[in-house]
Design an enzyme around this catalytic site. Structure first.
Site, PDB file in Angstrom:
ATOM      1  N   CYS A 118       3.197  -3.081  13.520  1.00  0.00           N
ATOM      2  CA  CYS A 118       2.214  -4.081  13.131  1.00  0.00           C
ATOM      3  C   CYS A 118       2.576  -5.475  13.614  1.00  0.00           C
ATOM      4  O   CYS A 118       1.706  -6.262  13.986  1.00  0.00           O
ATOM      5  CB  CYS A 118       2.034  -4.084  11.622  1.00  0.00           C
ATOM      6  SG  CYS A 118       3.553  -4.341  10.705  1.00  0.00           S
ATOM      7  N   CYS A 119       3.870  -5.808  13.600  1.00  0.00           N
ATOM      8  CA  CYS A 119       4.253  -7.194  13.860  1.00  0.00           C
ATOM      9  C   CYS A 119       4.060  -7.630  15.317  1.00  0.00           C
ATOM     10  O   CYS A 119       3.514  -8.713  15.566  1.00  0.00           O
ATOM     11  CB  CYS A 119       5.684  -7.451  13.395  1.00  0.00           C
ATOM     12  SG  CYS A 119       5.896  -7.232  11.599  1.00  0.00           S
TER      13      CYS A 119
ATOM     14  N   CYS B 267       4.505 -10.353   9.944  1.00  0.00           N
ATOM     15  CA  CYS B 267       3.065 -10.247   9.654  1.00  0.00           C
ATOM     16  C   CYS B 267       2.681 -11.012   8.390  1.00  0.00           C
ATOM     17  O   CYS B 267       1.565 -11.514   8.292  1.00  0.00           O
ATOM     18  CB  CYS B 267       2.665  -8.785   9.460  1.00  0.00           C
ATOM     19  SG  CYS B 267       2.602  -7.848  10.981  1.00  0.00           S
TER      20      CYS B 267
ATOM     21  N   HIS C 157       2.494  -5.770  -2.131  1.00  0.00           N
ATOM     22  CA  HIS C 157       2.627  -5.816  -0.674  1.00  0.00           C
ATOM     23  C   HIS C 157       2.099  -7.147  -0.135  1.00  0.00           C
ATOM     24  O   HIS C 157       0.945  -7.509  -0.343  1.00  0.00           O
ATOM     25  CB  HIS C 157       1.844  -4.643  -0.079  1.00  0.00           C
ATOM     26  CG  HIS C 157       2.034  -4.460   1.389  1.00  0.00           C
ATOM     27  ND1 HIS C 157       1.132  -4.927   2.323  1.00  0.00           N
ATOM     28  CD2 HIS C 157       3.019  -3.851   2.090  1.00  0.00           C
ATOM     29  CE1 HIS C 157       1.565  -4.613   3.541  1.00  0.00           C
ATOM     30  NE2 HIS C 157       2.699  -3.952   3.434  1.00  0.00           N
TER      31      HIS C 157
ATOM     32  N   GLU D  15       8.382 -10.418   6.156  1.00  0.00           N
ATOM     33  CA  GLU D  15       7.858  -9.747   7.342  1.00  0.00           C
ATOM     34  C   GLU D  15       7.111 -10.754   8.223  1.00  0.00           C
ATOM     35  O   GLU D  15       6.412 -11.629   7.711  1.00  0.00           O
ATOM     36  CB  GLU D  15       6.900  -8.637   6.865  1.00  0.00           C
ATOM     37  CG  GLU D  15       6.356  -7.757   7.962  1.00  0.00           C
ATOM     38  CD  GLU D  15       5.341  -6.743   7.421  1.00  0.00           C
ATOM     39  OE1 GLU D  15       5.323  -6.496   6.203  1.00  0.00           O
ATOM     40  OE2 GLU D  15       4.565  -6.225   8.243  1.00  0.00           O
TER      41      GLU D  15
ATOM     42  N   HIS E 161      -5.907   4.096   5.398  1.00  0.00           N
ATOM     43  CA  HIS E 161      -6.244   2.736   5.841  1.00  0.00           C
ATOM     44  C   HIS E 161      -7.556   2.682   6.612  1.00  0.00           C
ATOM     45  O   HIS E 161      -7.698   1.891   7.532  1.00  0.00           O
ATOM     46  CB  HIS E 161      -5.124   2.200   6.747  1.00  0.00           C
ATOM     47  CG  HIS E 161      -3.866   1.823   6.041  1.00  0.00           C
ATOM     48  ND1 HIS E 161      -3.195   2.652   5.186  1.00  0.00           N
ATOM     49  CD2 HIS E 161      -3.124   0.675   6.052  1.00  0.00           C
ATOM     50  CE1 HIS E 161      -2.110   2.065   4.729  1.00  0.00           C
ATOM     51  NE2 HIS E 161      -2.041   0.864   5.240  1.00  0.00           N
TER      52      HIS E 161
ATOM     53  N   GLY F 243      -7.295   0.252   0.025  1.00  0.00           N
ATOM     54  CA  GLY F 243      -5.911   0.162  -0.442  1.00  0.00           C
ATOM     55  C   GLY F 243      -5.143  -0.879   0.340  1.00  0.00           C
ATOM     56  O   GLY F 243      -4.181  -1.468  -0.155  1.00  0.00           O
ATOM     57  N   HIS F 244      -5.511  -1.109   1.564  1.00  0.00           N
ATOM     58  CA  HIS F 244      -4.952  -2.210   2.361  1.00  0.00           C
ATOM     59  C   HIS F 244      -6.110  -3.101   2.784  1.00  0.00           C
ATOM     60  O   HIS F 244      -6.907  -2.759   3.640  1.00  0.00           O
ATOM     61  CB  HIS F 244      -4.210  -1.677   3.586  1.00  0.00           C
ATOM     62  CG  HIS F 244      -3.337  -2.717   4.244  1.00  0.00           C
ATOM     63  ND1 HIS F 244      -3.752  -4.022   4.472  1.00  0.00           N
ATOM     64  CD2 HIS F 244      -2.068  -2.648   4.711  1.00  0.00           C
ATOM     65  CE1 HIS F 244      -2.781  -4.700   5.059  1.00  0.00           C
ATOM     66  NE2 HIS F 244      -1.741  -3.900   5.211  1.00  0.00           N
TER      67      HIS F 244
ATOM     68  N   GLU G 286       7.601  -3.850   0.656  1.00  0.00           N
ATOM     69  CA  GLU G 286       7.367  -5.003   1.552  1.00  0.00           C
ATOM     70  C   GLU G 286       6.639  -6.082   0.762  1.00  0.00           C
ATOM     71  O   GLU G 286       5.608  -6.596   1.188  1.00  0.00           O
ATOM     72  CB  GLU G 286       6.522  -4.559   2.751  1.00  0.00           C
ATOM     73  CG  GLU G 286       7.077  -3.319   3.457  1.00  0.00           C
ATOM     74  CD  GLU G 286       6.258  -2.889   4.670  1.00  0.00           C
ATOM     75  OE1 GLU G 286       5.022  -2.987   4.601  1.00  0.00           O
ATOM     76  OE2 GLU G 286       6.859  -2.477   5.675  1.00  0.00           O
TER      77      GLU G 286
END
Lengths: 639, 639
Positions: B411-412, B334, B264, B332, B133, B184-185, B316
């Site tokens: 992350c959230c 996020c 995702h 999620e 990432h 990738g993200h 996800e």
């Protein structure tokens, strides 16, 4: 204590099952033999026979397939043996003999026979009982050996099996110089019990009982074994439910302390079958009681209406009471077979119609759904609700929306084979003075039971019609016990046309009689359409109904009722029944009035969608998925 | 093209959100700082700050945590910056400055800053863009840097960010001597756009556009990259849906050819946000159009009624159109935040009330549900139906039945923090002559917009009451555009008490006026209880309804309605509303007449269960799970 009648003494003439047994004999047996020999185009090689060839030193190469790949051969031989018992076939018997000869060449000096470890290295054997399947393989070999001996009278495989059993007995047991382990996948217990039954060798039943007695004791063998191997102890289920350690293998506590079904469903039910057999043969009623407790937990709280068991694909496992999602089930074909096996064993110990009811439920629903009508395609998972898109496009779904030709882990197809060719094992049982009729599968019987020769003919047309007619082919005096199915609220019993009242004993109608040759006993049980509900404790069925008629569970298919089956509701109470000879091998269908909610809208809307009347057509669940891919549901909203 | 008003110009006075923002400032910011520093007892160490210390050479040790652990700090700084913009706090700013200093010490000569690779070995950097990432981390750093610069005027972090961006620009791009990879993200695209906005450096928006243009092109970079690494190319989803290769990363085809949400969910929505920003700033409407197409696919076909997105925990991820199981969702926190981010960006380009409606839906439902009322516990997954036993005891469930203190993949929580402290970003926007009011969050504004100083006070009591009052604090002439929410079928608009008709333009009520100081604009939108249905294409909601009032989605909790919520049905149409000041921080509850199906029965039974009237109490969905563990459901059967 009851015994099943010998297979040879039963000639099945049942219109419903004869076609299926014929398919099993004529299609499945040769097809499966070809797959075991890696010669079916388009099917991934099984390597099963090749593994034996390599283990026997006849071929160079590596072991391929699962560590229990040998069982494909053993289950095939068992299925073949049952077939030979009633349908002699010299060529098939020769093929089986040759396979047995091959396996014999692979058997080791000390009796050991598991091609995985023979090829991969015998120094590793008995080091991973928890995950590998040496005892499971042996158990299936014992079942095959006993069946083949009883069908053909040939001892070779039986002798090989005894040497395998002797090898386990040398290596396992309570003595200090032996290993104190037990199988990660139960099966050897019931196999040893069968071997004991035909050989009378006490060591075998003692060893089987040892495997059950030592199971789940502390300090835990699997912990010690995995540490010795350099592995971490297994914590299946640790993440979400830490108490679940070793529940997967039903080894979380001693077997007599287990009150609920847990973990891998086939393991659980093979264990219960073994507990019933061993408890009976070793004279330990505590084992039988413990098996019965878990069995009743299953049928009262963890069984789908189809007789499917195993509510989650994670671990192919039971989950917990009343957790029975219809779309997210596992309900493996093998698990339903194992449920029938357990039920029929418990019934022989203490007859009660709940056992035969369970066998009947699985046979006409959750087992038969596992195989296509033409006998060539199989479900591993038997879902009660299918939206094909969801099966294919959601990464977290395990359900296949269509039957497959074969599986890498090919446990179910040969299991169905041996169930169908060995169907006679489920119909009758007898003890010193009584003969049980458990399944109304038409057949002709000539046997020695209740101290005399008994011959009779049972005519029936299950599952479409509830009329049974038993004609005595010779005079005999015994107690005839006819199972009254749970769904037969009303029935008429008659002898030679004259109505009789029978005592109802544990769900059996008992006729204590000296029958004359030509006497005709008839049992008429009207089959009404039933709109079933589920217990309110189960969350997935609120406001829904499932249709049954006699033992058959029905479903809606897209083919008959259009897409979006979830938008249909059924008006409970009114139903028309019609038998359709040309549909799916002949089925009785049910039509009802229903409603379809219709209309396009935003994803979320305040408007209430309109409903239109629609006639709904229900077909037997076991026959679903034989007319192309599409939606299916067993449970339908009440409208 | 609209811009959001500067955060500093907005003083939020909203009764509903002020308490939550205060909690975020007073509880979450210090709590989170402590977790980043590994000093919260009972919470697994984050190692986030320690990783920076090791990377800076101030400490010996190994990297711990995820390869994106740095983002916990960057999101914390972004959240802190938004807070400082409206609530100056010298001590907090000092803490943030010190963290920035620390990170500065870890930054490499060439600008590279990612502690994972700095500690693990810089020779491996840029070798696994697909799974690691680096660009995601950079994007969050850019967001933090811009926010911190705008809040404090301090350039240090901004300069560091530019050096990071320069490093990527040196290494990536269309030139032959550069790498042709992309993240990738996704996240760096929108981060670079923000950096471009404040620095004007064209290279940044060019690089962002490059990352979008090259994405999903053939030959596939991820294939080449993984082969170069000695890995197999990824086939996420190969097993059940082979077409799904790289859909997880939205890299299965070029971004302009993607018409449906896939893979995702957060990646998908950060990408859409980046496409909107870059399309606008680089003047490429095809990017904006492509983003809008996928956004509309989501809100029309793949969004839960709560504004939750992501129908499966496997990846996800989005699954496919109309597949919205309420118990098996991912939704999620996020992802709902990312949906709001995308919506607000698209709205600034071409205002349309569907965007603000979406922000509103997420804010009052699927985002707010992610955090407990006391601000210390979080949902990662926000389910619409919970049976706690099933969550805990089924190995295949990902849903937690209760909020957790922190997550390994955290992350959230910081994402909620930056959303709450930066809430002002979602309320208003302006261009040369118009000012949009998108969210009715009470606040006092003094800003330069539409070529003049504009000052006004907006009073409102959302989401409990639909009355909005805007008082001009000084004279100004501009177009006031008030979003008419989708649920406001009826409304009354007035100026100084006099009813006015306004043009409805893309869902906005437009008032073109020269306003005098003291002018009062009122918008009254009655909030009725709505019994919502879902599209009939979605299988899980047939025969069910979900209650909404204004923007708020309601649910039934076990606490108010007893166990087995699935046995309840609601009589649609009649509802009483009452505001309860002392319940869960003050909520409006809804009571309705309903029925409870009752009675014990066998697992399957022919008997029809009885129904008893029961009054049902619905509470706002966002507030569920604040009164102990129990069942919950948003969708209820119509009775």
């Amino acid at each position: 204590m009851f015994k099943t009648l010998p297979l040879k003494d039963i000639q099945i003439t049942d219109p419903f099952f004869t076609a299926r047994i014929d398919t099993a004999r004529k299609v499945t047996i040769p097809y499966m033999w070809d797959t075991l020999n890696d010669r079916v185009p388009g099917v991934a090689p099984s390597h099963c026979i090749e593994n034996f060839e390599i283990a026997a030193g006849l071929k160079q190469g590596e072991f391929h397939g699962f560590w229990f790949q040998d069982t494909d051969l053993w289950k095939w031989i068992e299925g073949v043996a049952y077939s030979l018992a009633t349908h002699p076939d010299a060529e098939l018997e020769k093929t089986a003999d040759e396979a047995i000869d091959l396996a014999g060449k692979a058997q080791q000096e000390d009796g050991y026979l598991d091609t995985y470890y023979i090829v991969k290295g015998l120094d590793k054997r008995f080091t991973n009982l928890r995950d590998h399947h040496e005892m499971y393989v042996a158990g299936h070999m014992f079942e095959a050996a006993v069946a083949y001996y009883e069908a053909t009278g040939k001892r070779k495989l039986l002798d090989m099996a005894c040497r395998v059993a002797d090898c386990f007995d040398t290596n396992f047991g309570p003595e200090e110089n032996k290993l104190h382990g037990y199988p990660g996948h139960q099966e050897i217990e019931l196999g040893l019990a069968k071997l004991y039954r035909v050989t009378g060798e006490e060591r075998y039943i003692r060893l089987a009982k040892y495997f059950l007695d030592v199971r789940g004791q502390q300090p835990h063998y699997y912990d010690a074994e995995s540490i010795a191997r350099g592995d971490k102890p297994s914590y299946w289920g640790q993440l979400r439910y830490p108490q679940a350690k070793y529940t997967y293998n039903q080894a979380h506590k001693p077997v007599r302390e287990q009150k609920e079904a847990n973990g891998h469903a086939v393991r659980q039910l093979y264990m219960l079958s073994g507990m019933a057999d061993v408890g009976e043969m070793a004279g330990d009623p505590t084992l039988v009681e413990a098996a019965d407790t878990v069995f009743r937990n299953i049928i009262h709280k963890q069984m789908y209406i189809t007789g499917g068991v195993g509510s989650t694909h994670e671990g192919e496992a039971f989950s917990f009471d009343y957790d029975l999602p219809p779309e997210r089930c596992y309900t493996e074909t093998c698990a339903s077979i194992a449920l029938a096996m357990t039920a029929s064993r418990l019934n022989r110990i203490q007859p009660d119609s709940c056992y035969g009811d369970t066998v009947e439920r699985t046979l006409y629903n959750g087992i038969l759904s596992g195989v296509s009508l033409d006998g060539t395609r199989y479900f591993y998972i038997n879902p009660l609700e299918v939206w094909p898109d969801r099966c294919v496009r959601r990464q977290d779904m395990a359900v296949d929306p269509e039957r497959m030709g074969w599986f890498g882990c090919a446990c179910c197809p040969p299991n169905v084979l041996r169930t169908l060719t060995g169907l006679g094992n489920y119909i009758y049982a007898s003890d010193g003075d009584s003969l049980l009729v458990d399944q109304y599968i038409a057949s002709k019987v000539k046997t020695n039971a209740c101290g005399q020769e008994i011959a009779f003919t049972m005519e029936a047309n299950f599952p479409w019609c509830g009329s049974v007619k038993i004609t005595m082919d010779s005079a005999a005096a015994f107690r005839l016990m006819l199972r009254k199915p749970w769904w037969a609220n009303e029935y008429t019993l008659a002898i030679n046309g004259e109505r009789v009242e029978a005592v109802l004993e544990k769900g059996y109608l008992v006729l204590e009689n000296a029958f004359a040759a030509g006497d005709v006993i008839t049992l008429d049980m009207p089959m009404e359409v039933r709109f079933m509900s589920a217990s309110l404790r189960s969350p997935n069925y609120a406001g829904k109904t499932a249709l049954m008629r006699g033992p058959v569970v029905y479903c809606l298919e897209e083919k008959d009722n259009g897409q979006q089956l979830w938008n249909l509701s059924v008006k409970a109470g009114e139903a028309q029944v019609s038998h359709q000879d040309s549909l799916m091998g002949g089925v009785t269908t049910i039509t009802c009035q229903g409603l379809r909610t219709e209309g396009e809208s935003d994803l979320y809307t305040e408007s209430v969608h309109a409903q239109q009347p629609q006639q709904l057509t229900f077909v037997p669940y076991y026959a679903w998925g034989n007319r192309g891919k599409g939606e299916m549901t067993v449970w339908v909203r009440r409208g």
